[in-house]
Design an enzyme around this catalytic site. Structure first.
Site, PDB file in Angstrom:
ATOM      1  N   ASP A   7     -48.930  38.398   2.195  1.00 22.18           N
ATOM      2  CA  ASP A   7     -48.290  37.178   2.679  1.00 22.18           C
ATOM      3  C   ASP A   7     -47.939  37.409   4.150  1.00 22.18           C
ATOM      4  O   ASP A   7     -47.914  38.553   4.617  1.00 22.18           O
ATOM      5  CB  ASP A   7     -47.028  36.899   1.849  1.00 22.18           C
ATOM      6  CG  ASP A   7     -46.198  35.778   2.424  1.00 22.18           C
ATOM      7  OD1 ASP A   7     -46.726  34.659   2.545  1.00 22.18           O
ATOM      8  OD2 ASP A   7     -45.033  36.030   2.783  1.00 22.18           O
ATOM      9  N   ASP A   9     -45.266  35.252   6.476  1.00 23.16           N
ATOM     10  CA  ASP A   9     -43.846  35.078   6.812  1.00 23.16           C
ATOM     11  C   ASP A   9     -42.971  35.848   5.834  1.00 23.16           C
ATOM     12  O   ASP A   9     -43.032  35.624   4.620  1.00 23.16           O
ATOM     13  CB  ASP A   9     -43.462  33.596   6.752  1.00 23.16           C
ATOM     14  CG  ASP A   9     -44.274  32.742   7.695  1.00 23.16           C
ATOM     15  OD1 ASP A   9     -43.688  32.234   8.661  1.00 23.16           O
ATOM     16  OD2 ASP A   9     -45.484  32.578   7.479  1.00 23.16           O
ATOM     17  N   ASP A 172     -43.292  38.585  -0.569  1.00 25.38           N
ATOM     18  CA  ASP A 172     -41.834  38.685  -0.472  1.00 25.38           C
ATOM     19  C   ASP A 172     -41.105  37.615  -1.274  1.00 25.38           C
ATOM     20  O   ASP A 172     -39.872  37.563  -1.239  1.00 25.38           O
ATOM     21  CB  ASP A 172     -41.394  38.572   0.989  1.00 25.38           C
ATOM     22  CG  ASP A 172     -41.621  37.165   1.541  1.00 25.38           C
ATOM     23  OD1 ASP A 172     -42.781  36.717   1.568  1.00 25.38           O
ATOM     24  OD2 ASP A 172     -40.632  36.502   1.918  1.00 25.38           O
TER      25      ASP A 172
END
Length: 231
Positions: A7, A9, A172
């Protein structure tokens, strides 16, 4: 061959500050007060359009009430975020050297993000994340669907002709874990990103790692096993 999908961001790059700046500049354009950094961090993960919608709702405004006005809101947000993307963000510790080492090992490195491509490109360019450090990018508008739909994972596996048993997803957020589980892919999570204000361990990833460095060890072990099986 091996593949790691990250991922963007909250996993590779800290971007909340510049996204929040764009959102607050947009709200100011419509004579509304700012949203907090903590709220922005909770809203990251579903694409910038969804995030701006949450900011608008937070100010007691209804995006559905006036579609023409909402179009103007998003025009202003796109303008502001195009200016701020890459301006205040920064890679998390050990990201750059880990990506470089994985490349030296022959591991394909890809990004799967819900951020729209025009913004993804600006963030990646700002931090030197070019083809020497990344082999593939799937943004939120690359395919007809985005995370948690696993189509992005399947797209990347097909692009590199790599079996899912030789791939790893690192994210995250709940969205990342759901995406990987939908694809039946091993999924790790970092604890420092944006998971809507909840501990990432609550989402039951296969492993929580403090930073991205253990990815090197993971693929080193996979490659050792593969070499042993060849003899």
């Amino acid at each position: 061959m091996n593949l790691v999908i990250f991922d963007l961001d909250g996993t590779l790059i800290e971007t909340a500050g510049e996204i929040g700046l764009a959102a607050n500049r947009t709200l100011e354009d419509f004579e509304l007060g700012p949203v907090s950094d903590s709220d922005v961090r909770r809203w990251i993960g579903h694409g910038t359009g969804w995030l701006m919608k949450q900011a608008w709702l937070d100010k007691g405004q209804d995006p559905e009430a006036d579609s023409v006005k909402w179009d103007r809101v998003m025009e202003r947000f796109v303008h502001h975020y195009f200016e701020t993307a890459g301006s205040q963000s920064y890679p998390y510790p050990h990201v750059m050297e880990t990506l470089a080492r994985l490349g030296e090992m022959g591991v394909k490195r890809a990004i799967l993000t819900n951020k729209e491509g025009r913004f993804t490109d600006r963030v990646l360019a700002a931090h030197g994340l070019d083809k020497t450090l990344l082999d593939g990018v799937v943004s939120g508008d690359t395919l007809p669907v985005k995370k948690p739909n696993p189509a992005g994972i399947h797209h990347l596996l097909s692009q590199f002709n790599i079996g899912i048993q030789n791939a790893l997803f690192v994210g995250d957020s709940e969205t990342d874990i759901k995406t990987a589980k939908a694809a039946k892919m091993v999924c790790w999570a970092v604890p420092y990103g944006y998971n809507h204000g909840r501990p990432i361990a609550d989402e039951n990833p296969d492993r929580v790692v403090e930073d991205v460095r253990p990815v090197i060890e993971y693929f080193s072990a996979l490659q050792t096993i593969a070499r042993a099986q060849q003899h």
